[in-house]
Design a protein around this motif. Sequence first.
Motif, PDB file in Angstrom:
ATOM      1  N   GLU A  15     -29.957  13.369 -31.656  1.00  0.00           N
ATOM      2  CA  GLU A  15     -28.457  14.208 -31.442  1.00  0.00           C
ATOM      3  C   GLU A  15     -28.683  16.129 -31.703  1.00  0.00           C
ATOM      4  O   GLU A  15     -28.529  16.812 -30.676  1.00  0.00           O
ATOM      5  N   SER A  16     -29.234  15.607 -32.981  1.00  0.00           N
ATOM      6  CA  SER A  16     -29.707  17.340 -33.446  1.00  0.00           C
ATOM      7  C   SER A  16     -30.875  17.695 -33.220  1.00  0.00           C
ATOM      8  O   SER A  16     -30.810  18.544 -32.089  1.00  0.00           O
ATOM      9  N   GLN A  17     -31.853  17.004 -32.125  1.00  0.00           N
ATOM     10  CA  GLN A  17     -33.429  17.568 -31.974  1.00  0.00           C
ATOM     11  C   GLN A  17     -32.824  17.881 -30.420  1.00  0.00           C
ATOM     12  O   GLN A  17     -33.641  19.161 -29.702  1.00  0.00           O
ATOM     13  N   LYS A  18     -31.463  17.366 -30.001  1.00  0.00           N
ATOM     14  CA  LYS A  18     -31.247  17.596 -28.447  1.00  0.00           C
ATOM     15  C   LYS A  18     -30.536  19.047 -28.346  1.00  0.00           C
ATOM     16  O   LYS A  18     -30.723  20.039 -27.468  1.00  0.00           O
ATOM     17  N   PHE A  19     -29.895  18.569 -29.026  1.00  0.00           N
ATOM     18  CA  PHE A  19     -28.684  20.256 -29.765  1.00  0.00           C
ATOM     19  C   PHE A  19     -29.360  21.362 -29.814  1.00  0.00           C
ATOM     20  O   PHE A  19     -29.266  22.637 -29.376  1.00  0.00           O
ATOM     21  N   ILE A  20     -30.780  21.465 -30.635  1.00  0.00           N
ATOM     22  CA  ILE A  20     -31.308  22.705 -31.382  1.00  0.00           C
ATOM     23  C   ILE A  20     -32.622  23.285 -30.462  1.00  0.00           C
ATOM     24  O   ILE A  20     -32.725  24.608 -30.833  1.00  0.00           O
ATOM     25  N   GLU A  21     -32.915  22.390 -29.252  1.00  0.00           N
ATOM     26  CA  GLU A  21     -33.048  23.258 -27.583  1.00  0.00           C
ATOM     27  C   GLU A  21     -32.444  23.792 -27.195  1.00  0.00           C
ATOM     28  O   GLU A  21     -33.514  24.801 -26.715  1.00  0.00           O
TER      29      GLU A  21
ATOM     30  N   TYR B 228     -24.865  25.268 -32.482  1.00  0.00           N
ATOM     31  CA  TYR B 228     -25.069  23.937 -33.183  1.00  0.00           C
ATOM     32  C   TYR B 228     -24.200  24.125 -34.389  1.00  0.00           C
ATOM     33  O   TYR B 228     -23.986  23.202 -34.829  1.00  0.00           O
ATOM     34  N   LEU B 229     -23.906  24.945 -35.347  1.00  0.00           N
ATOM     35  CA  LEU B 229     -23.219  24.991 -36.402  1.00  0.00           C
ATOM     36  C   LEU B 229     -21.671  24.329 -36.140  1.00  0.00           C
ATOM     37  O   LEU B 229     -20.850  23.259 -37.129  1.00  0.00           O
ATOM     38  N   LYS B 230     -21.443  24.487 -34.681  1.00  0.00           N
ATOM     39  CA  LYS B 230     -19.446  24.700 -34.495  1.00  0.00           C
ATOM     40  C   LYS B 230     -20.415  22.842 -34.255  1.00  0.00           C
ATOM     41  O   LYS B 230     -19.122  22.032 -34.551  1.00  0.00           O
ATOM     42  N   LYS B 231     -21.054  22.404 -33.373  1.00  0.00           N
ATOM     43  CA  LYS B 231     -21.365  20.728 -33.024  1.00  0.00           C
ATOM     44  C   LYS B 231     -21.640  20.261 -34.032  1.00  0.00           C
ATOM     45  O   LYS B 231     -21.096  19.376 -33.951  1.00  0.00           O
ATOM     46  N   ALA B 232     -22.088  20.447 -35.507  1.00  0.00           N
ATOM     47  CA  ALA B 232     -22.408  19.702 -36.476  1.00  0.00           C
ATOM     48  C   ALA B 232     -21.436  19.785 -36.967  1.00  0.00           C
ATOM     49  O   ALA B 232     -21.428  18.595 -37.667  1.00  0.00           O
ATOM     50  N   GLN B 233     -20.288  20.617 -37.163  1.00  0.00           N
ATOM     51  CA  GLN B 233     -19.022  20.987 -38.519  1.00  0.00           C
ATOM     52  C   GLN B 233     -17.946  20.114 -37.586  1.00  0.00           C
ATOM     53  O   GLN B 233     -17.614  19.141 -38.268  1.00  0.00           O
ATOM     54  N   GLN B 234     -18.570  19.669 -36.479  1.00  0.00           N
ATOM     55  CA  GLN B 234     -17.003  19.004 -35.792  1.00  0.00           C
ATOM     56  C   GLN B 234     -17.447  17.641 -35.876  1.00  0.00           C
ATOM     57  O   GLN B 234     -16.417  16.366 -36.018  1.00  0.00           O
ATOM     58  N   ARG B 235     -18.966  16.968 -35.763  1.00  0.00           N
ATOM     59  CA  ARG B 235     -19.220  15.559 -36.570  1.00  0.00           C
ATOM     60  C   ARG B 235     -19.049  15.555 -37.244  1.00  0.00           C
ATOM     61  O   ARG B 235     -18.330  14.100 -38.176  1.00  0.00           O
ATOM     62  N   LEU B 236     -19.597  16.048 -38.559  1.00  0.00           N
ATOM     63  CA  LEU B 236     -18.470  15.844 -39.790  1.00  0.00           C
ATOM     64  C   LEU B 236     -17.232  15.821 -39.977  1.00  0.00           C
ATOM     65  O   LEU B 236     -16.942  14.404 -40.678  1.00  0.00           O
ATOM     66  N   ASP B 237     -16.159  16.597 -39.126  1.00  0.00           N
ATOM     67  CA  ASP B 237     -14.818  15.759 -39.016  1.00  0.00           C
ATOM     68  C   ASP B 237     -13.984  14.806 -37.701  1.00  0.00           C
ATOM     69  O   ASP B 237     -13.581  13.656 -38.551  1.00  0.00           O
TER      70      ASP B 237
ATOM     71  N   ARG C 128     -35.114  26.617 -39.427  1.00  0.00           N
ATOM     72  CA  ARG C 128     -35.044  26.829 -37.723  1.00  0.00           C
ATOM     73  C   ARG C 128     -34.023  27.457 -37.440  1.00  0.00           C
ATOM     74  O   ARG C 128     -33.819  28.328 -36.287  1.00  0.00           O
ATOM     75  N   LEU C 129     -32.768  26.596 -37.778  1.00  0.00           N
ATOM     76  CA  LEU C 129     -31.672  27.450 -37.889  1.00  0.00           C
ATOM     77  C   LEU C 129     -30.809  29.151 -38.150  1.00  0.00           C
ATOM     78  O   LEU C 129     -30.524  29.536 -37.452  1.00  0.00           O
ATOM     79  N   ILE C 130     -31.663  28.790 -39.672  1.00  0.00           N
ATOM     80  CA  ILE C 130     -30.806  30.225 -40.312  1.00  0.00           C
ATOM     81  C   ILE C 130     -32.054  31.668 -39.721  1.00  0.00           C
ATOM     82  O   ILE C 130     -31.511  32.480 -39.604  1.00  0.00           O
ATOM     83  N   LEU C 131     -33.282  31.528 -39.070  1.00  0.00           N
ATOM     84  CA  LEU C 131     -33.780  31.863 -38.874  1.00  0.00           C
ATOM     85  C   LEU C 131     -34.172  31.727 -37.072  1.00  0.00           C
ATOM     86  O   LEU C 131     -35.082  32.885 -36.277  1.00  0.00           O
ATOM     87  N   MET C 132     -33.778  31.160 -36.495  1.00  0.00           N
ATOM     88  CA  MET C 132     -33.190  30.768 -34.687  1.00  0.00           C
ATOM     89  C   MET C 132     -32.966  32.763 -34.439  1.00  0.00           C
ATOM     90  O   MET C 132     -32.194  33.628 -35.009  1.00  0.00           O
ATOM     91  N   GLU C 133     -34.472  32.480 -33.527  1.00  0.00           N
ATOM     92  CA  GLU C 133     -34.333  34.203 -33.232  1.00  0.00           C
ATOM     93  C   GLU C 133     -32.963  34.374 -32.027  1.00  0.00           C
ATOM     94  O   GLU C 133     -33.149  33.595 -30.910  1.00  0.00           O
TER      95      GLU C 133
END
Length: 287
Positions: A136-142, A149-158, A191-196
């Motif tokens: 899932e992370s590979q799919k989202f990050i593309e 992406y961070l919102k989706k990660a937080q949602q999954r954690l919740d 990759r997330l922090i440096l995302m253009e």
Amino acid sequence: MEDHLQEMRVSIEAAQGGLFLVELQRKWDDHNKALQMIRDILMYMDRVFIPTNKKTPVFDLGLDLWRDTIVRSPKIHGRLLDTLLDLIHRERTGEVINRSLMRSTTKMLMDLGSSVYQDDFERPFLEVSASFYSGESQKFIECCSCGEYLKKAQQRLDEEAERVSQYMDAKTDEKITAVVVKEMLANHMQRLILMENSGLVNMLVEDKYEDLTMMYSLFQRVPDGHSTIKSVMNSHVKETGKDMVMDPERLKDPVDFVQRLLNEKDKYDSIVTTSFSNDKSFQNALN
């Protein structure tokens, strides 16, 4: 008792589709009631004979028989795990499942002992979860911006925290959280922090306080997460300050130049206070 459980096993094995867990739970309830009554009848033996002769108490013996005869029988063991994992996968992909039945089934495994719960459910559950979130992370990050992406990660954690609270052992919470953090955050941190156009620098320039708050909160869970954020932020601030100081236009209006510098300082003070929980280490890094 073992002969009786063999009859129960045949009935459970014959249950098809969604009735499998229902039949398993029904027989488990019957077995529990029977064990409680047998324990009451043999209370004196349990209290006097068993400790003296170092035997297994009646109720515990009944649980061991259920584990070996039912839960770990060749035709039930794999089917039970596959059914539980399939239901969890369905829930992760948006389906509504019978959480009550899931809760009673995992509680049965817990009642049989922590090792049964861990070996027969928790460990495979964590392995399957790692594979799911890796994909899932590979799919989202593309396809997602950093903030999305961070919102989706937080949602999954919740979602995982709620899932554990609904039908798993509380100790599983920390373990599944670690899986989600590793697969969705730690493995893609740089990759997330440096995302253009949407990473940390963009958030700082565009004053995206909500996204910055989420980044600070999520990467707090990742080793070197905050130090990486500080490093990228410092580089950006130095570059911005250097551009301002080297700008030849600054000499035309010194008062405006000083005001811009002060505004820049206020901006980052506000970000640290609002989005970075007034974290002194971030303030010190800026200073």
